[in-house]
Motif scaffolding. Sequence first.
Motif, PDB file in Angstrom:
ATOM      1  N   MET A  21      -4.965   5.982  -0.861  1.00 33.73           N
ATOM      2  CA  MET A  21      -3.933   6.461  -0.218  1.00 33.73           C
ATOM      3  C   MET A  21      -3.794   5.727   1.061  1.00 33.73           C
ATOM      4  N   VAL A  65      -9.083   8.834  -1.770  1.00 33.50           N
ATOM      5  CA  VAL A  65      -8.756   8.282  -0.588  1.00 33.50           C
ATOM      6  C   VAL A  65      -8.552   7.001  -0.519  1.00 33.50           C
ATOM      7  N   ILE A  89      -3.098  13.238   4.820  1.00 28.33           N
ATOM      8  CA  ILE A  89      -4.091  13.057   3.643  1.00 28.33           C
ATOM      9  C   ILE A  89      -4.258  14.422   2.970  1.00 28.33           C
ATOM     10  N   PHE A 122      -4.801   7.293   4.568  1.00 27.88           N
ATOM     11  CA  PHE A 122      -5.989   7.177   4.759  1.00 27.88           C
ATOM     12  C   PHE A 122      -6.366   6.078   5.743  1.00 27.88           C
TER      13      PHE A 122
END
Length: 195
Positions: free
Chosen positions: A133, A130, A192, A136
Amino acid sequence: MLSNILSNYRSVASLAFIVLAVVLVEFFEVRASVYPSLLPFFEWLKYSSWIGYLGITYGSVYATVQAGHLISMAVIGGTVLVTDLRLLGVLLKDIPSETITQGTHKCFKYSLSVAIATGIFCAAGVADKVYYMPVFWIKMLALLAGSGFMFFIKQPLLNSRPHNEIGPWTLRILAVASIGVWFTVAATGRWIGFS
């Protein structure tokens, strides 16, 4: 005049200042300099913390906590929709909106607490994933904005006086903004899962 406006709308001015600060931080790329320093924390969260260990080692524990996270997010979405659709006059028209907003806010607070606790656990199990990302980080900013909006603007305004004394357009704008912010939290959270 400016001091009068600021004294009457202190919470709105504070939230506007925070949003402006976030925009300036992004514009001057301050986040880009802070972002790399967070990687060791995310690595520690996954590989050295007990919650990261539980999330990696025991898939059933991770799945159970993730289910609790999803349920708490669903309850948050439900409370937001019920409250905001009542403020828009779409449903539960026979129940006073003050009753709806007070009842759902209690449920919202508990669900938000559970969502944050379980979200930390879920993020710890996949912290190295994460971290990279962008969605996120968008979700975290949207969650912060939604929580700030709820606790510093929406609820204080709705609790300040009877709803029939608040302008109908103010209530509508409040409801639409709330739905928009929390939809962003839910959509980015779901994204996500696809990433």
